[in-house]
Design an enzyme around this catalytic site. Sequence first.
Site, mmCIF file in Angstrom:
data_model
loop_
_atom_site.group_PDB
_atom_site.id
_atom_site.type_symbol
_atom_site.label_atom_id
_atom_site.label_comp_id
_atom_site.label_asym_id
_atom_site.label_seq_id
_atom_site.Cartn_x
_atom_site.Cartn_y
_atom_site.Cartn_z
ATOM 1 N N HIS A 15 0.827 -1.209 0.000
ATOM 2 C CA HIS A 15 0.000 0.000 0.000
ATOM 3 C C HIS A 15 0.868 1.270 0.000
ATOM 4 O O HIS A 15 0.686 2.157 -0.837
ATOM 5 C CB HIS A 15 -0.912 -0.028 1.240
ATOM 6 C CG HIS A 15 -1.836 1.146 1.361
ATOM 7 N ND1 HIS A 15 -3.156 1.089 0.972
ATOM 8 C CD2 HIS A 15 -1.635 2.409 1.826
ATOM 9 C CE1 HIS A 15 -3.717 2.271 1.197
ATOM 10 N NE2 HIS A 15 -2.821 3.090 1.721
ATOM 11 N N GLU A 16 1.807 1.353 0.931
ATOM 12 C CA GLU A 16 2.624 2.580 1.031
ATOM 13 C C GLU A 16 3.531 2.740 -0.183
ATOM 14 O O GLU A 16 3.717 3.858 -0.672
ATOM 15 C CB GLU A 16 3.445 2.591 2.334
ATOM 16 C CG GLU A 16 2.610 2.603 3.615
ATOM 17 C CD GLU A 16 1.553 3.708 3.698
ATOM 18 O OE1 GLU A 16 1.680 4.732 3.017
ATOM 19 O OE2 GLU A 16 0.580 3.522 4.446
ATOM 20 N N CYS B 223 -9.119 -4.171 -2.596
ATOM 21 C CA CYS B 223 -7.883 -3.702 -3.236
ATOM 22 C C CYS B 223 -6.886 -3.267 -2.169
ATOM 23 O O CYS B 223 -7.246 -2.669 -1.163
ATOM 24 C CB CYS B 223 -8.214 -2.536 -4.160
ATOM 25 S SG CYS B 223 -6.762 -1.758 -4.890
ATOM 26 N N HIS C 155 -5.854 6.336 -2.906
ATOM 27 C CA HIS C 155 -6.722 5.353 -2.253
ATOM 28 C C HIS C 155 -7.807 4.886 -3.215
ATOM 29 O O HIS C 155 -8.278 5.634 -4.056
ATOM 30 C CB HIS C 155 -7.338 5.931 -0.980
ATOM 31 C CG HIS C 155 -6.349 5.997 0.135
ATOM 32 N ND1 HIS C 155 -6.336 6.986 1.076
ATOM 33 C CD2 HIS C 155 -5.307 5.176 0.434
ATOM 34 C CE1 HIS C 155 -5.328 6.770 1.915
ATOM 35 N NE2 HIS C 155 -4.681 5.687 1.534
ATOM 36 N N CYS C 156 -8.167 3.616 -3.065
ATOM 37 C CA CYS C 156 -9.132 2.977 -3.952
ATOM 38 C C CYS C 156 -10.396 2.674 -3.155
ATOM 39 O O CYS C 156 -10.327 2.376 -1.960
ATOM 40 C CB CYS C 156 -8.498 1.692 -4.485
ATOM 41 S SG CYS C 156 -9.585 0.750 -5.562
ATOM 42 N N CYS D 100 -6.479 -0.257 -10.362
ATOM 43 C CA CYS D 100 -5.192 0.211 -9.823
ATOM 44 C C CYS D 100 -4.028 -0.459 -10.536
ATOM 45 O O CYS D 100 -2.981 0.150 -10.751
ATOM 46 C CB CYS D 100 -5.113 -0.059 -8.316
ATOM 47 S SG CYS D 100 -6.203 0.995 -7.352
ATOM 48 N N CYS E 46 -6.600 -4.091 -7.414
ATOM 49 C CA CYS E 46 -7.779 -4.334 -8.244
ATOM 50 C C CYS E 46 -7.358 -4.052 -9.694
ATOM 51 O O CYS E 46 -6.287 -3.480 -9.924
ATOM 52 C CB CYS E 46 -8.923 -3.417 -7.813
ATOM 53 S SG CYS E 46 -8.650 -1.688 -8.226
ATOM 54 N N HIS F 212 1.611 4.231 -2.910
ATOM 55 C CA HIS F 212 1.537 5.699 -2.807
ATOM 56 C C HIS F 212 2.806 6.350 -3.361
ATOM 57 O O HIS F 212 2.735 7.394 -4.006
ATOM 58 C CB HIS F 212 1.382 6.133 -1.349
ATOM 59 C CG HIS F 212 -0.019 6.002 -0.813
ATOM 60 N ND1 HIS F 212 -1.127 6.372 -1.524
ATOM 61 C CD2 HIS F 212 -0.471 5.548 0.389
ATOM 62 C CE1 HIS F 212 -2.209 6.157 -0.790
ATOM 63 N NE2 HIS F 212 -1.845 5.645 0.378
#
Length: 181
Positions: free
Chosen positions: A131-132, A147, A141-142, A169, A166, A135
């Site tokens: 996640h990070e 996701c 953000h989704c 993304c 997903c 970014h």
Amino acid sequence: MRKKIYLLKLGKIDHQLMEFLEENLKEIYPFDFVSEELRIELDNAFNPIRKQYLSTPIILRLKREKTKDSYMCLGILDVDIYADGLNFIFGEADSINSIAIISLKRLEEGFYGKKENSALLRIRALKEAVHEIGHLFGLRHCKNPLCVMFFSNSLDDTDRKLHNFCNSCKTTLEEILKNEL
Ligand code: ZN
Ligand code: ZN
């Protein structure tokens, strides 16, 4: 030469967990992942009233450690972290400086008075790491709760989501990577 993403151990981080992150992250992001231990004082980030560490000074501190061959850095912490206006955070990304951090503290079952589960901790840490780093590549953000780019407000959110993207993304990331590689 492939670009390097450094995984910086800040504190007592399990060796197997680091290996698990390295192996899985390189499947998701086509870069070299290098783990390194970093011994730095985080005292200036500590808030004695909250008994938590503020994320911003930690990220600024990592900026000073960033080496020339480092494309991105992800700091992995074993202390509880927060950001202004939030009770706590699982992680934070500074995409301008290509530095992100995650904390394992609230990913550990022991934090909630439960029996530790290293397999569960590893997969949670992987989701937060993906996640990070997402970014850092510019992903936002989704809205899809499955996701990995879904914002985790609680551990339930982290446990529900998968450690990959997903379709939407994924397409965005592929477009970004075309220009990065
Ligand atoms: Zn996020
Ligand atoms: Zn998504």
